[in-house]
Scaffold this motif. Structure first.
Motif, PDB file in Angstrom:
ATOM      1  N   GLN A  85       0.806  -1.221   0.000  1.00 56.22           N
ATOM      2  CA  GLN A  85       0.000   0.000   0.000  1.00 56.22           C
ATOM      3  C   GLN A  85       0.842   1.276   0.000  1.00 56.22           C
ATOM      4  OE1 GLN A  85      -1.942  -1.138   3.722  1.00 56.22           O
ATOM      5  NE2 GLN A  85      -3.918  -1.011   2.661  1.00 56.22           N
ATOM      6  N   MET A  86       0.220   2.341  -0.502  1.00 56.77           N
ATOM      7  CA  MET A  86       0.803   3.674  -0.428  1.00 56.77           C
ATOM      8  C   MET A  86      -0.316   4.663  -0.116  1.00 56.77           C
ATOM      9  SD  MET A  86       1.289   4.945  -4.351  1.00 56.77           S
ATOM     10  CE  MET A  86      -0.134   5.156  -5.443  1.00 56.77           C
ATOM     11  N   VAL A  87       0.075   5.836   0.380  1.00 52.71           N
ATOM     12  CA  VAL A  87      -0.852   6.953   0.555  1.00 52.71           C
ATOM     13  C   VAL A  87      -0.426   8.018  -0.442  1.00 52.71           C
ATOM     14  CG1 VAL A  87      -1.589   8.818   2.092  1.00 52.71           C
ATOM     15  CG2 VAL A  87      -1.375   6.485   2.978  1.00 52.71           C
ATOM     16  N   ILE A  88      -1.401   8.574  -1.185  1.00 55.96           N
ATOM     17  CA  ILE A  88      -1.112   9.553  -2.230  1.00 55.96           C
ATOM     18  C   ILE A  88      -2.074  10.738  -2.124  1.00 55.96           C
ATOM     19  CG2 ILE A  88      -2.619   8.440  -3.953  1.00 55.96           C
ATOM     20  CD1 ILE A  88      -0.389   9.081  -6.066  1.00 55.96           C
ATOM     21  N   PRO A 141      -5.461  15.902   6.120  1.00 55.82           N
ATOM     22  CA  PRO A 141      -5.027  14.498   6.091  1.00 55.82           C
ATOM     23  C   PRO A 141      -6.142  13.537   5.664  1.00 55.82           C
ATOM     24  CG  PRO A 141      -4.097  15.589   7.989  1.00 55.82           C
ATOM     25  CD  PRO A 141      -5.063  16.571   7.360  1.00 55.82           C
ATOM     26  N   ALA A 142      -7.386  13.873   5.982  1.00 57.55           N
ATOM     27  CA  ALA A 142      -8.512  13.004   5.605  1.00 57.55           C
ATOM     28  C   ALA A 142      -8.701  12.929   4.089  1.00 57.55           C
ATOM     29  CB  ALA A 142      -9.792  13.501   6.265  1.00 57.55           C
ATOM     30  N   ASP A 143      -8.138  13.895   3.337  1.00 61.23           N
ATOM     31  CA  ASP A 143      -8.250  13.896   1.878  1.00 61.23           C
ATOM     32  C   ASP A 143      -7.233  12.974   1.206  1.00 61.23           C
ATOM     33  OD1 ASP A 143     -10.283  15.868   1.875  1.00 61.23           O
ATOM     34  OD2 ASP A 143      -8.756  17.438   2.091  1.00 61.23           O
ATOM     35  N   MET A 144      -6.230  12.505   1.964  1.00 62.76           N
ATOM     36  CA  MET A 144      -5.196  11.640   1.391  1.00 62.76           C
ATOM     37  C   MET A 144      -5.782  10.252   1.148  1.00 62.76           C
ATOM     38  SD  MET A 144      -2.860  13.883   1.255  1.00 62.76           S
ATOM     39  CE  MET A 144      -4.140  15.141   1.256  1.00 62.76           C
ATOM     40  N   VAL A 145      -5.302   9.578   0.106  1.00 62.45           N
ATOM     41  CA  VAL A 145      -5.946   8.346  -0.343  1.00 62.45           C
ATOM     42  C   VAL A 145      -5.014   7.145  -0.180  1.00 62.45           C
ATOM     43  CG1 VAL A 145      -7.195   7.262  -2.247  1.00 62.45           C
ATOM     44  CG2 VAL A 145      -7.160   9.762  -2.060  1.00 62.45           C
ATOM     45  N   LEU A 146      -5.520   6.100   0.471  1.00 67.58           N
ATOM     46  CA  LEU A 146      -4.795   4.839   0.626  1.00 67.58           C
ATOM     47  C   LEU A 146      -5.064   3.980  -0.601  1.00 67.58           C
ATOM     48  CD1 LEU A 146      -3.066   3.050   2.557  1.00 67.58           C
ATOM     49  CD2 LEU A 146      -5.246   2.109   3.393  1.00 67.58           C
ATOM     50  N   VAL A 147      -3.985   3.551  -1.286  1.00 63.24           N
ATOM     51  CA  VAL A 147      -4.111   2.817  -2.554  1.00 63.24           C
ATOM     52  C   VAL A 147      -3.353   1.499  -2.470  1.00 63.24           C
ATOM     53  CG1 VAL A 147      -3.588   2.885  -5.036  1.00 63.24           C
ATOM     54  CG2 VAL A 147      -4.270   4.981  -3.860  1.00 63.24           C
ATOM     55  N   THR A 202      -3.293  -3.491  -7.216  1.00 61.96           N
ATOM     56  CA  THR A 202      -4.607  -3.511  -7.869  1.00 61.96           C
ATOM     57  C   THR A 202      -5.097  -2.116  -8.252  1.00 61.96           C
ATOM     58  OG1 THR A 202      -5.854  -3.283  -5.812  1.00 61.96           O
ATOM     59  CG2 THR A 202      -5.253  -5.543  -6.505  1.00 61.96           C
ATOM     60  N   LEU A 203      -4.474  -1.075  -7.696  1.00 71.77           N
ATOM     61  CA  LEU A 203      -4.870   0.332  -7.867  1.00 71.77           C
ATOM     62  C   LEU A 203      -6.201   0.665  -7.196  1.00 71.77           C
ATOM     63  CD1 LEU A 203      -3.874   0.992 -11.605  1.00 71.77           C
ATOM     64  CD2 LEU A 203      -2.440   1.091  -9.559  1.00 71.77           C
ATOM     65  N   LYS A 204      -6.746  -0.269  -6.428  1.00 75.24           N
ATOM     66  CA  LYS A 204      -7.982   0.006  -5.700  1.00 75.24           C
ATOM     67  C   LYS A 204      -7.669   0.935  -4.542  1.00 75.24           C
ATOM     68  CE  LYS A 204     -10.396  -4.171  -6.992  1.00 75.24           C
ATOM     69  NZ  LYS A 204     -10.948  -5.455  -6.583  1.00 75.24           N
ATOM     70  N   TYR A 205      -8.651   1.787  -4.214  1.00 78.66           N
ATOM     71  CA  TYR A 205      -8.429   2.749  -3.146  1.00 78.66           C
ATOM     72  C   TYR A 205      -9.632   2.812  -2.220  1.00 78.66           C
ATOM     73  CZ  TYR A 205     -11.057   5.788  -6.374  1.00 78.66           C
ATOM     74  OH  TYR A 205     -11.994   6.312  -7.223  1.00 78.66           O
ATOM     75  N   GLU A 206      -9.354   3.286  -0.998  1.00 81.19           N
ATOM     76  CA  GLU A 206     -10.405   3.391   0.017  1.00 81.19           C
ATOM     77  C   GLU A 206     -11.125   4.718  -0.096  1.00 81.19           C
ATOM     78  OE1 GLU A 206      -8.791   2.831   3.910  1.00 81.19           O
ATOM     79  OE2 GLU A 206      -8.439   0.698   3.596  1.00 81.19           O
ATOM     80  N   GLY A 207     -12.415   4.717   0.187  1.00 83.72           N
ATOM     81  CA  GLY A 207     -13.185   5.957   0.267  1.00 83.72           C
ATOM     82  C   GLY A 207     -13.677   6.472  -1.074  1.00 83.72           C
TER      83      GLY A 207
END
Length: 194
Positions: free
Chosen positions: A39-42, A54-60, A64-69
């Motif tokens: 995983q990475m955060v972008i 920080p809540a706008d940052m995306v965990l990917v 698979t390139l799938k992300y949360e939120g």
């Protein structure tokens, strides 16, 4: 390893720092930090850096390139994921539109790194320019990844720069060093072609 919330804070602050240091303008550019092998955060897509939280940052998921939120990750996420997959020691990636490096990228030229101290930080004597490809395409990911294989930075024709590091501070150091190396390269060429 820091937890995901700490990493989201770091990525958010790094986005604001890109703006403050003049490495990007408006919503251009992006930053990511590796969380683990998967995983990475972008930074998110199309959001103003000075308004990010920080809540706008995306965990990917890197594979698979799938992300949360519901917030979409940066459109350059494929390139970030590719770097993390191919370079396991790299833990931070930044994509900038810094002035001098972007000028050379628009000219689609490789940068000869003149100073030895800069070569050590950039990881190469020549920083390559990836051939032009449309943003968000497989081609831009593949061509940029090829250009950065042996270095810590690559120019992206008509699309800025990608800089990598074993941590966020190192990636910023690469970006600043690349800008100075590009300034030196431009000055050297001016003197020798006048």
């Amino acid at each position: 390893m820091k937890n995901i919330e700490e990493i989201k804070i770091a990525v958010c602050e790094a986005g604001k720092r890109l703006l403050k240091e003049g490495l990007v303008a408006r919503t251009w550019g992006n930053v990511s930090i590796r969380v683990n092998d998967r995983q990475m955060v972008i930074t998110p897509s199309g959001r103003k850096y000075d308004e990010l939280t920080p809540a706008d940052m995306v965990l990917v998921d890197i594979y698979t390139l799938k992300y949360e939120g519901k917030i979409k990750p940066s459109s350059e996420l494929k390139l970030h994921c590719q770097v993390y997959k191919n370079r396991p020691h790299i833990n931070a990636v930044i994509h900038t539109h810094q002035m001098q490096a972007s000028i050379i990228a628009a000219a689609q030229k490789n940068v000869e790194v003149i100073q030895e101290a800069h070569q050590k930080i950039l990881g190469a004597r020549v920083i390559k320019a990836a051939p032009y490809a449309l943003p968000n395409t497989k081609k831009i990911t593949v061509e940029t990844e090829k250009s950065i294989e042996q270095a810590n930075a690559a120019l992206m024709a008509n699309h800025g720069v990608v800089c990598i590091g074993n941590d966020l501070e190192n990636a910023f150091e690469v970006a600043r060093t690349l800008e100075q190396a590009c300034t030196d390269f431009i000055e050297y060429n001016k003197r020798n072609t006048a």
